[in-house]
Design an enzyme around this catalytic site. Structure first.
Site, short mmCIF file in Angstrom:
data_model
loop_
_atom_site.label_atom_id
_atom_site.label_comp_id
_atom_site.label_asym_id
_atom_site.label_seq_id
_atom_site.Cartn_x
_atom_site.Cartn_y
_atom_site.Cartn_z
N ARG A 75 0.96 -1.29 -0.09
CA ARG A 75 -0.10 0.04 0.04
C ARG A 75 0.70 1.08 0.09
O ARG A 75 1.97 1.17 0.34
CB ARG A 75 -0.98 0.04 1.42
N ARG A 105 -1.62 4.37 13.55
CA ARG A 105 -0.42 4.10 14.41
C ARG A 105 -0.77 4.22 15.87
O ARG A 105 -1.60 4.93 16.20
CB ARG A 105 0.82 4.56 14.35
N LYS A 123 3.39 -7.67 11.55
CA LYS A 123 2.31 -7.84 10.41
C LYS A 123 2.42 -9.22 9.68
O LYS A 123 3.64 -9.81 9.39
CB LYS A 123 2.87 -6.96 9.33
C1 BTN Z 1 0.54 -3.76 2.16
O1 BTN Z 1 1.31 -3.20 1.86
O2 BTN Z 1 -0.06 -4.25 3.33
C2 BTN Z 1 -0.09 -4.81 1.14
C3 BTN Z 1 0.64 -5.82 0.57
C4 BTN Z 1 -0.01 -6.71 -0.44
C5 BTN Z 1 1.03 -7.63 -1.22
C6 BTN Z 1 0.32 -8.45 -2.22
S1 BTN Z 1 1.37 -10.01 -2.54
C7 BTN Z 1 0.18 -10.28 -3.79
C8 BTN Z 1 -0.18 -8.93 -4.62
N1 BTN Z 1 0.74 -8.46 -5.66
C9 BTN Z 1 1.14 -7.37 -5.35
O3 BTN Z 1 2.27 -6.87 -5.78
N2 BTN Z 1 0.88 -7.03 -3.96
C10 BTN Z 1 -0.18 -7.92 -3.43
#
Ligand code: BTN
Length: 261
Positions: A46, A258, A119
């Site tokens: 994100r 946070r 996380k």
């Molecule tokens: C976050 O920042 O918490 C979100 C992470 C999301 C990761 C997943 S892995 C599969 C899909 N492809 C990506 O490029 N991102 C999501």
């Protein structure tokens, strides 16, 4: 519970979200598709961050899903996805949800899964409606850590802790098995959501809320931090923050929640 959508497996790709986004933009999506990659070379998180994952230690997949609702009617979707992932993890680990709760699993608004503040899983939702009246396609990307949190933490630039399924169960599920359970759980939760929206699941979400009653702050790119006491979410999934003598609602976006230390 079995998955009904098209299942695609690739050894390597830049990002499973980008793969499905490209197909949506080209008008090539017809049925729901779930795409898993053993390795992503440019995984996205994100707020423009990267998502780093070791192939043997994590699950990375995306699900492209069509909604009858318009994008404006999808508020609460990211929270619903958190509940669906949690439920799929419980099934894949052969645990009931109260055992996950006792192990320290919580949801952080809008959609992170935390395990004892580390996380465990991240969710990235993209997509929309190409033009008014079209089907709304959302690409739901999910990354789950299975083991080796030291390696994951070393790659996190923000000093955050990571959690993994190996901290919940001595034998974390096989990646393929976990994937199928998560896809099936997502499909059933998303179908319900398309019919009834987030409101029926609000109380359930709040039972898992990591920061309920805590002093928190919200920060976002180029915006001043917003401080308050976290009071859960409203019927649309917006975060409720108690400030002095007023309650404010915060809608999801590229912002971070946070805890005040
Ligand atoms: C976050 O920042 O918490 C979100 C992470 C999301 C990761 C997943 S892995 C599969 C899909 N492809 C990506 O490029 N991102 C999501």
């Amino acid at each position: 519970m079995t998955a009904n959508c098209i299942l695609e497996r690739v050894a390597e790709t830049r990002s499973t979200n980008d793969d499905l986004l490209e197909r949506w933009r080209a008008g090539e999506l017809i049925d729901p598709v779930a795409r898993i990659a053993h390795k992503q070379t440019a995984g996205k998180g994100r707020a423009g961050r990267s998502w780093l994952a070791n192939p043997e230690d994590s699950l990375c997949f995306s699900l492209a899903y069509p909604f009858k609702r318009t994008p404006a009617e999808l508020s609460g979707l990211s929270l619903l996805v958190g509940l669906a992932v949690l439920s799929g993890i419980a099934q894949a680990c052969h645990l009931n949800e109260s055992e996950l709760y006792d192990a320290g699993l919580r949801l952080k608004w809008p959609n992170d899964l935390l395990l004892n503040h580390g996380k465990l899983a991240g969710i990235l939702i993209e997509g929309g409606q190409a033009k008014t009246g079209d089907i709304t396609w959302m690409i739901i990307g999910v990354g789950v850590n299975l083991r080796n949190t030291e390696l994951i933490e070393a790659s996190l630039s923000n000093g955050l802790k990571a959690g993994s399924l190996a901290q919940i169960t001595n034998s974390p599920p096989d990646i393929e098995y976990l994937w199928l359970k998560l896809v099936a759980s997502l499909e059933s939760h998303l179908a319900e959501f398309d019919l009834h929206g987030f409101q029926p699941l609000k109380e359930r979400w709040m039972q898992w809320d990591a920061y309920l009653g805590e002093h928190v702050y919200i920060s976002g790119i180029g915006k001043d931090a917003i401080f308050g006491i976290e009071k859960g979410v409203d019927d649309c999934g917006a975060l409720l923050l108690q400030q002095e003598n007023k309650m404010i609602t915060v809608h999801a976006g590229d912002i971070s929640l946070r805890i005040q230390s």
